[in-house]
Design a protein around this motif. Structure first.
Motif, PDB file in Angstrom:
ATOM      1  N   GLU A   1      -7.758   6.052   2.520  1.00  0.00           N
ATOM      2  CA  GLU A   1      -9.060   6.738   2.527  1.00  0.00           C
ATOM      3  C   GLU A   1      -8.896   8.223   2.871  1.00  0.00           C
ATOM      4  OE1 GLU A   1     -12.512   5.340   4.591  1.00  0.00           O
ATOM      5  OE2 GLU A   1     -11.929   3.234   4.419  1.00  0.00           O
TER       6      GLU A   1
ATOM      7  N   SER B   1     -13.999   2.158   2.548  1.00  0.00           N
ATOM      8  CA  SER B   1     -13.568   0.952   1.843  1.00  0.00           C
ATOM      9  C   SER B   1     -12.594   0.089   2.638  1.00  0.00           C
ATOM     10  CB  SER B   1     -12.916   1.322   0.504  1.00  0.00           C
ATOM     11  OG  SER B   1     -11.760   2.121   0.715  1.00  0.00           O
ATOM     12  N   ALA B   2     -11.940   0.624   3.655  1.00  0.00           N
ATOM     13  CA  ALA B   2     -10.798  -0.071   4.272  1.00  0.00           C
ATOM     14  C   ALA B   2     -11.176  -1.408   4.902  1.00  0.00           C
ATOM     15  CB  ALA B   2     -10.141   0.824   5.327  1.00  0.00           C
TER      16      ALA B   2
ATOM     17  N   ILE C   1      -4.342  -2.686   7.426  1.00  0.00           N
ATOM     18  CA  ILE C   1      -5.617  -1.980   7.546  1.00  0.00           C
ATOM     19  C   ILE C   1      -5.378  -0.522   7.938  1.00  0.00           C
ATOM     20  CG2 ILE C   1      -7.843  -1.923   8.743  1.00  0.00           C
ATOM     21  CD1 ILE C   1      -7.583  -4.184   6.735  1.00  0.00           C
ATOM     22  N   THR C   2      -4.345  -0.283   8.734  1.00  0.00           N
ATOM     23  CA  THR C   2      -3.983   1.108   9.050  1.00  0.00           C
ATOM     24  C   THR C   2      -3.679   1.871   7.766  1.00  0.00           C
ATOM     25  OG1 THR C   2      -3.066   0.451  11.193  1.00  0.00           O
ATOM     26  CG2 THR C   2      -2.320   2.552  10.290  1.00  0.00           C
TER      27      THR C   2
ATOM     28  N   VAL D   1     -14.112   3.437   8.983  1.00  0.00           N
ATOM     29  CA  VAL D   1     -13.208   4.585   9.122  1.00  0.00           C
ATOM     30  C   VAL D   1     -13.986   5.917   9.142  1.00  0.00           C
ATOM     31  CG1 VAL D   1     -11.325   5.843   7.985  1.00  0.00           C
ATOM     32  CG2 VAL D   1     -11.218   3.344   8.197  1.00  0.00           C
TER      33      VAL D   1
ATOM     34  N   ALA E   1      -8.430   6.184  -1.686  1.00  0.00           N
ATOM     35  CA  ALA E   1      -9.374   5.049  -1.645  1.00  0.00           C
ATOM     36  C   ALA E   1     -10.762   5.561  -1.280  1.00  0.00           C
ATOM     37  CB  ALA E   1      -8.901   4.022  -0.625  1.00  0.00           C
TER      38      ALA E   1
ATOM     39  N   THR F   1      -7.822  -1.423  -1.951  1.00  0.00           N
ATOM     40  CA  THR F   1      -7.047  -2.296  -1.073  1.00  0.00           C
ATOM     41  C   THR F   1      -7.705  -3.678  -0.997  1.00  0.00           C
ATOM     42  OG1 THR F   1      -8.193  -1.296   0.802  1.00  0.00           O
ATOM     43  CG2 THR F   1      -5.995  -0.483   0.304  1.00  0.00           C
TER      44      THR F   1
ATOM     45  N   ALA G   1      -4.686   1.116   4.763  1.00  0.00           N
ATOM     46  CA  ALA G   1      -5.914   1.249   3.974  1.00  0.00           C
ATOM     47  C   ALA G   1      -6.729   2.446   4.469  1.00  0.00           C
ATOM     48  CB  ALA G   1      -6.732  -0.036   4.065  1.00  0.00           C
ATOM     49  N   ALA G   2      -6.734   2.652   5.791  1.00  0.00           N
ATOM     50  CA  ALA G   2      -7.431   3.822   6.346  1.00  0.00           C
ATOM     51  C   ALA G   2      -6.744   5.112   5.898  1.00  0.00           C
ATOM     52  CB  ALA G   2      -7.458   3.722   7.872  1.00  0.00           C
TER      53      ALA G   2
ATOM     54  N   VAL H   1       0.838  -1.216   0.000  1.00  0.00           N
ATOM     55  CA  VAL H   1       0.000   0.000   0.000  1.00  0.00           C
ATOM     56  C   VAL H   1       0.869   1.261   0.000  1.00  0.00           C
ATOM     57  CG1 VAL H   1      -1.788   1.298   1.214  1.00  0.00           C
ATOM     58  CG2 VAL H   1      -1.964  -1.188   1.035  1.00  0.00           C
TER      59      VAL H   1
END
Ligand code: FES
Length: 568
Positions: free
Chosen positions: A210, A219-220, A203-204, A325, A215, A146, A206-207, A128
């Motif tokens: 956002e 979505s995360a 996941i952090t 999120v 993103a 993601t 992915a946030a 990511v």
């Protein structure tokens, strides 16, 4: 052909009536694209880090097909291309070691390909940030999809998330897990594609994607194999066409306000300490330096509100049900810049405004938070003049947060493994375990080994946590009172390299301080530690020469946006 066309490709050649147009269209026709398809606009690259060598990203192939359909439904032409992929558990010497290489691959492919925009498909911890760093440097319109978290299996009748692996490994080390149980565990840890299923680094990040506007909001947390994840992929394909038409560029998305938003939400989520390194690297691609003191300030006045594992009690699916999120962003909205743009082109004010107020125990009220200390604590002092970080979310022993004790120093992993379980090791529960030589140049690549095991003798006596200090990183899925990313690292002349077993060290979280008590004279007498051995060729040589310390995101100096100005 202009110099610009030579150095930065776009899709205009597909519409050229001369030789370039003929060649571009003809070569795609050879792949089976039709006369009409090769004339579509915009042309969207789908940059996929799918790989069988990266199980966390193994679901991206299916998502790529959905992204393509989304692009085509909006009139564009989608062309998928691969990038290298970095697996957290598989890559040696560390995944961070290859992050910058992947970012260069992503940047150069986006820059040099005849595409107007790109959809990044990434999942595991480093893919990511690497993809985002490359996209910021390439600066073409970008959307990220993601991978989403993998399923949560059941073990002995209870949900088993990836953070449960570490106590199981510890129990095995102490001889408390039979061969049969160990063998059974292998088939139960990872029961599907997708990223680690707690608020770890993947996941952090992915946030963060956002909050930075790459993103789609919300979505995360959608599971890796779910109807919602499929919808997100399709919607992202449609969105990139709009993003290209709006000419929304990464250089406008990555700015001081969005970086602050992103890190504050990380703190509210109880996210991974690795976020600091990756955010600094993403910022650097746009010539921005955040700095460890600024991170410290943001962390200090952001409440930790998401009560999710590994630091908290609930599952990611609970947080998803509570609004994900955006719901956490809404809870700390008074600390955010809500005019920031989300990936769908709306503002974060619109995003949080749409969050339904659902009462759920996994998000605490911001005024109470889950801890008076927040979730991340950045410390400075004589042992870490340029900063170090401690994840306070999930630390179990408050006494260790203000603790002075004698160091037991380990020089690298071989030394650690050779001595940590020696019954005669001169340590007690008040000792401070120091693991050094594992920083960005020392290891190289700061492997996630900072989660130093409790010496077996003490663990058998019931000691569960000790103060531990390292210039390495730690998995975002791990917990404990562990000070990481000590900067400068030992191999770069940091004080961590001069400390000896028996020296006293003090961590004082209240005052955000990490100090040794050696005099200037004693420091000079001992002298600097030897730097890491220099690789003689190839990527190792490049990494050794150009990787910056964690306070500059461990990026290569020449990849920063401001490299030409001589900074940093
Ligand atoms: Fe890939 Fe955790 S190991 S996301």
């Amino acid at each position: 052909m202009s110099q610009h066309q030579l150095t930065r490709a776009g899709s205009s050649n597909f519409r050229d009536s001369g030789q370039d147009g003929l060649i571009h269209r003809a070569f795609l026709r050879g792949e089976g694209f039709t006369h009409a398809e090769v004339r579509r606009w915009p042309v969207i690259g789908i940059c996929s880090s799918w790989s069988e060598l990266n199980p966390c990203n193994a679901g991206l192939q299916e998502l790529a097909e959905l992204v393509k359909r989304g692009v085509e439904s909006s009139g564009g032409l989608a062309l998928e291309f691969p990038t290298i992929s970095i697996s957290e558990p598989f890559t040696r010497p560390s995944s961070l070691y290859l992050r910058n290489l992947m970012s260069m691959d992503v940047e150069e492919m986006i820059s040099s390909s005849p595409i107007d925009g790109v959809v990044l498909l990434a999942g595991c911890d480093k893919t990511v940030p690497a993809a985002l760093m490359g996209a910021v440097s390439a600066n073409k319109p970008t959307i990220m999809v993601t991978a989403g978290p993998r399923p949560v299996p059941c073990h002995n009748g209870l949900p088993m998330t990836i953070d449960d692996l570490w106590p199981a490994c510890e129990a095995r080390r102490l001889g408390r897990v039979s061969d049969a149980e160990w063998d059974a565990l292998e088939g139960q840890i990872n029961t599907g594609v997708g990223t680690c299923n707690v608020m770890g680094t993947a996941i952090t990040m992915a946030a963060i994607a956002e909050l930075l506007g790459f993103a789609l909001p919300g979505s995360a947390l959608a599971p890796a194999t779910s109807e919602k994840r499929n919808e997100i992929a399709h919607a992202s394909g449609a969105q990139i066409v709009e993003t290209v038409k709006a000419n929304r560029l990464p250089e406008g998305l990555v700015n001081p306000a969005t970086l602050e938003n992103a890190f504050r939400v990380v703190c509210a989520l109880g996210g991974s300490t690795n976020a600091m390194i990756h955010l600094e690297a993403i910022a650097g691609r746009n010539s921005i330096t955040i700095g460890s003191h600024v991170f410290a300030r943001w962390a200090d006045d952001t409440p930790w509100v998401a009560d999710v594992k590994p630091g908290g009690r609930y599952l990611l699916s609970d947080l998803e049900e509570a609004g994900g999120v955006p719901a956490v962003a809404k809870r700390i909205a008074d600390t955010l810049t809500l005019s920031a743009v989300a990936a769908d082109g709306s503002s974060w004010r619109d995003v949080v405004g749409k969050v339904e107020s659902r009462l759920h125990n996994c998000i605490a009220p911001s005024e109470r938070g889950l801890s008076t200390r927040g979730s991340i604590c950045v410390v400075h002092g004589s042992l870490a003049p340029r900063g170090a970080v401690l994840k306070t979310a999930g630390t179990s022993e408050p006494r260790l947060l203000h603790h002075r004790g004698r160091a037991m120093v380990f020089d690298g992993l071989n030394d650690l493994h050779a001595r940590i379980d020696d019954p005669d090791l001169d340590v007690d529960e008040n000792s401070i375990l120091v693991l050094r030589g594992l920083g960005v140049t020392g290891a190289p690549g700061m492997p996630e080994v900072g989660h130093i095991p409790i010496p077996a003798r003490l663990a058998r006596e019931g000691v569960r946590d000790m103060l531990r200090i390292s210039d390495a990183r730690m998995s975002g899925t791990a917990t404990g009172t562990i000070v990481l990313h000590v900067t400068p690292e030992a191999a770069a002349g940091g004080a961590l390299g001069i400390i000896q077993s028996g020296d006293e060290i003090e961590l004082d979280v209240t005052h955000r301080a990490l100090n040794h008590f050696l005099s200037v004279q004693e420091l000079a007498r001992r002298g600097a530690t030897a730097p890491a051995a220099t690789a003689v060729r190839g990527y190792g040589w490049l990494h050794q020469k150009h990787a910056l310390q964690p306070d500059f995101g461990c990026d290569f100096d020449f990849l920063r946006g401001d490299f030409a100005t001589g900074a940093p």
